[in-house]
Write an enzyme that holds these catalytic residues in place. Structure first.
Site, mmCIF file in Angstrom:
data_model
loop_
_atom_site.group_PDB
_atom_site.id
_atom_site.type_symbol
_atom_site.label_atom_id
_atom_site.label_comp_id
_atom_site.label_asym_id
_atom_site.label_seq_id
_atom_site.Cartn_x
_atom_site.Cartn_y
_atom_site.Cartn_z
ATOM 1 N N ASP A 19 -3.398 -58.975 -31.307
ATOM 2 C CA ASP A 19 -3.914 -58.396 -30.062
ATOM 3 C C ASP A 19 -5.414 -58.209 -30.115
ATOM 4 O O ASP A 19 -5.998 -58.154 -31.183
ATOM 5 C CB ASP A 19 -3.321 -56.996 -29.869
ATOM 6 C CG ASP A 19 -1.863 -57.048 -29.515
ATOM 7 O OD1 ASP A 19 -1.402 -58.100 -29.069
ATOM 8 O OD2 ASP A 19 -1.196 -56.023 -29.701
ATOM 9 N N LYS A 73 -7.256 -60.426 -25.144
ATOM 10 C CA LYS A 73 -8.635 -60.035 -25.315
ATOM 11 C C LYS A 73 -8.856 -58.824 -24.426
ATOM 12 O O LYS A 73 -8.290 -58.722 -23.362
ATOM 13 C CB LYS A 73 -9.567 -61.168 -24.922
ATOM 14 C CG LYS A 73 -9.543 -62.256 -25.960
ATOM 15 C CD LYS A 73 -10.758 -63.129 -25.860
ATOM 16 C CE LYS A 73 -10.747 -64.137 -26.994
ATOM 17 N NZ LYS A 73 -11.450 -65.352 -26.650
ATOM 18 N N MET A 97 -3.750 -45.015 -23.115
ATOM 19 C CA MET A 97 -4.137 -45.834 -21.943
ATOM 20 C C MET A 97 -4.406 -44.987 -20.705
ATOM 21 O O MET A 97 -3.972 -45.330 -19.609
ATOM 22 C CB MET A 97 -3.014 -46.856 -21.617
ATOM 23 C CG MET A 97 -2.707 -47.774 -22.764
ATOM 24 S SD MET A 97 -1.298 -48.842 -22.439
ATOM 25 C CE MET A 97 0.072 -47.758 -22.716
HETATM 26 N N1 SAH Z 1 0.534 -49.628 -30.415
HETATM 27 C C1 SAH Z 1 -0.701 -48.900 -30.278
HETATM 28 C C2 SAH Z 1 -0.943 -48.475 -28.863
HETATM 29 C C3 SAH Z 1 -1.067 -49.615 -27.904
HETATM 30 S S1 SAH Z 1 -1.410 -49.096 -26.274
HETATM 31 C C4 SAH Z 1 -0.696 -47.698 -31.227
HETATM 32 O O1 SAH Z 1 0.326 -47.396 -31.823
HETATM 33 O O2 SAH Z 1 -1.730 -47.082 -31.369
HETATM 34 C C5 SAH Z 1 -3.172 -49.198 -26.238
HETATM 35 C C6 SAH Z 1 -3.751 -47.815 -26.219
HETATM 36 O O3 SAH Z 1 -3.723 -47.258 -27.518
HETATM 37 C C7 SAH Z 1 -5.195 -47.739 -25.825
HETATM 38 O O4 SAH Z 1 -5.368 -47.779 -24.423
HETATM 39 C C8 SAH Z 1 -5.581 -46.392 -26.381
HETATM 40 O O5 SAH Z 1 -5.092 -45.353 -25.584
HETATM 41 C C9 SAH Z 1 -4.800 -46.375 -27.677
HETATM 42 N N2 SAH Z 1 -5.609 -46.842 -28.810
HETATM 43 C C10 SAH Z 1 -5.359 -47.876 -29.623
HETATM 44 N N3 SAH Z 1 -6.294 -47.961 -30.585
HETATM 45 C C11 SAH Z 1 -7.150 -46.962 -30.369
HETATM 46 C C12 SAH Z 1 -8.328 -46.506 -31.023
HETATM 47 N N4 SAH Z 1 -8.811 -47.103 -32.109
HETATM 48 N N5 SAH Z 1 -8.958 -45.421 -30.529
HETATM 49 C C13 SAH Z 1 -8.489 -44.783 -29.441
HETATM 50 N N6 SAH Z 1 -7.393 -45.170 -28.786
HETATM 51 C C14 SAH Z 1 -6.724 -46.239 -29.243
#
Ligand code: SAH
Length: 508
Positions: free
Chosen positions: A36, A58, A173
């Site tokens: 991703d 992306k 999100m």
């Molecule tokens: N599977 C991922 C989440 C995917 S949904 C997990 O477990 O973290 C995508 C959302 O995850 C983003 O919109 C944000 O809200 C959050 N996210 C993922 N990486 C992040 C990061 N490094 N810092 C802040 N939020 C993050």
């Protein structure tokens, strides 16, 4: 081919080292990695077998796959390769649509495994120095998607329940709907003064955060310009305290360093910089070319016992020499009684790895200090000396030894040649310099200086806010020949010396 398998692997939230050991091992054996946009690109460097790399999401830009196309792609690649890693940001199952991808595998009869990951919610809180639960203040946590606009008629989110919920609420999100989320929670009974923290790019050197009471958080984020990806934590524990902000307090946090060595050197250096919290960009300026197949190398090594001193001026010189010894079916015993001098700590360390101690390491890690110390230590008149080093190394050392009466054999075991970076990389770096985003450019040798400024206009650097740090006098001299000034020179002429200089500077 063994029966193929697809591994759904959680990459963690960003920090390279937050992937699990299992995930890391799978990346090393993967034939294909489908990842991703949220996956930090450097993680892909762990891939040993140079797998096919496919980015399916992306963050911006045109090449975005639809979910059904991703499902199809996974199945197709599993038919092509034995080990397919589907690498997903954070934990694969947390708002990751992994269930749909797994369903596609089940339908196609493809074996799969799931490797959990560190999800953004816990990581974001912890990289800000607080926890989602607290024995006294919060005994329950709920994870919610912020994608659904609260105004939506048939919202699947129970806003009434969230309004009454007295634990910690974490939104993923949510940046697009933050204002209406906060408003709807308050309308549903949530205390407007509830502490709220928003963490953007959590666990990365670019992490930023904002905090406010729930009613003011959207405004605060807009002021600070925070955007996705970000985690929103609402609840009694969501307080960012200076005393516990361990991550943002790393010595080089907030500093952007553009590193300019060869690929291997940049890799090593970047890890040291990350450890200190710096953001790192790369330009590989040179590449090493082995010269151990040249007859002069075998000839010199096979006459080792005829020399009084052998001199190494880089760890690369040591590594290439030992590679040749291995090819010759020989090893460290060849050095026998010959005395060994080396230029500094890293070269000394490389020798130790091969079981050899150095007889001489100068106090300062420069060619002139090495020559001076050796000449003071031993009467070189009539002594036979073997230098095993780079063809690009300056003449200073052999000249100094010859002047002291030694008979010098200068053998090149490798050389460095300029490397041309990809046009996109150059364009990106120019833009970053132009926008004042680069704070420091370290240089570690004259050849990296020359290659860098052949690709990047010196004037662009001069006009930018970037400052230059040099590893030592020779590199500083190479800079000044191009009309560039080293703003800082490392006291110890090593990578660690550069790091120390940067940390010291950041403290002031
Ligand atoms: N599977 C991922 C989440 C995917 S949904 C997990 O477990 O973290 C995508 C959302 O995850 C983003 O919109 C944000 O809200 C959050 N996210 C993922 N990486 C992040 C990061 N490094 N810092 C802040 N939020 C993050």
């Amino acid at each position: 081919m063994d029966k193929s398998k697809v591994y759904f692997v959680g990459a963690g939230p960003g920090d390279l080292e937050l992937i699990t050991l299992r995930g890391y091992a799978l990346l090393q054996k993967a034939d294909c990695v489908i990842y991703d946009g949220l996956v930090y690109p450097l993680l892909l460097e762990c891939c040993r077998r140079k797998p096919e790399l496919i980015c399916v999401r992306k963050r911006t830009g045109a090449h975005s796959y639809r979910q059904d196309q991703i499902n199809q792609l996974i199945v197709q690649k599993a038919q092509e390769y034995a080990c397919v890693v589907r690498l997903k940001g954070g934990d694969p199952g947390m708002f990751g649509r992994a269930a749909e991808e797994i369903e596609a595998c089940v339908r196609a009869g493809i074996d799969f495994e799931i490797v959990p990951g560190v999800t953004a919610a816990t990581a974001a809180a912890e990289y800000c120095g607080f926890f989602l639960t607290d024995r006294a203040a919060s005994s329950q946590v709920v994870f919610v998607t912020g994608r659904e606009a609260p105004e939506k008629e048939d919202s699947s989110i129970d806003w009434g329940l969230l309004g009454r919920f007295d634990g910690t609420i974490v939104f993923y999100m949510a940046m697009g709907n933050l204002e209406s989320i906060a408003r709807t929670l308050i309308e549903n009974g949530k205390d407007p003064y509830t502490p709220t923290a928003v963490i953007e790019n959590a666990t990365l050197p670019t992490q930023r955060q904002a905090e406010a009471e729930l009613s003011a958080i959207a405004g605060r984020c807009a002021e600070a310009g925070l955007s996705a990806p970000a985690i929103v934590v609402i609840g009694p524990t969501a307080r960012i305290r200076p005393e516990t902000q361990w991550f943002a307090h790393k010595p080089l946090f907030g500093t952007h360093v553009l590193i300019t060595r060869d690929e291997e050197g940049n890799h090593l250096f970047s890890h040291k910089l990350y450890e200190q919290g710096a953001q790192v960009s790369f330009l590989d300026t040179i590449q090493t070319v082995s010269l151990i197949e040249q007859p002069s190398v075998a000839e010199a090594l096979s006459q080792m016992s005829a020399y009084d001193w052998v001199v190494f001026t880089s760890s690369k010189g040591v590594r290439h020499t030992f590679k040749k010894l291995r090819h010759m079916g020989s090893d460290a015993r060849l050095f026998g009684d010959v005395k060994i001098a080396c230029i500094g700590r890293q070269t000394h360390g490389a020798l130790l790895m091969h079981g050899l101690q150095s007889d001489l390491v100068p106090e300062k890690y420069t060619g002139s200090c090495l020559a001076r110390t050796l000449i003071e230590r031993d009467n070189l008149s009539g002594k036979k000396m073997l230098l095993l080093r780079s063809a690009a190394a300056p003449d200073y050392l052999p000249a100094a030894f010859r002047q002291a009466g030694a008979e010098v054999t200068d053998v090149s075991v490798y050389t460095v040649v300029a490397k041309q970076a990809a046009p996109e990389t150059i364009a990106e770096i120019r833009k970053a310099l132009d926008k004042g985003r680069i704070d420091w450019i370290p240089f570690t040798s004259s050849s990296t200086v020359r290659s860098f400024f052949e690709q990047i206009d010196p004037q662009l650097v001069r006009l930018s806010r970037a400052r230059i740090v040099s590893i030592g006098p020779m590199t500083t001299e190479a800079l000044s020949q191009l009309g560039m000034k080293a703003d800082l020179e490392a006291a110890e002429h090593t990578i660690d010396g550069i790091l120390d200089a940067l940390i010291l500077q950041n403290h002031d």
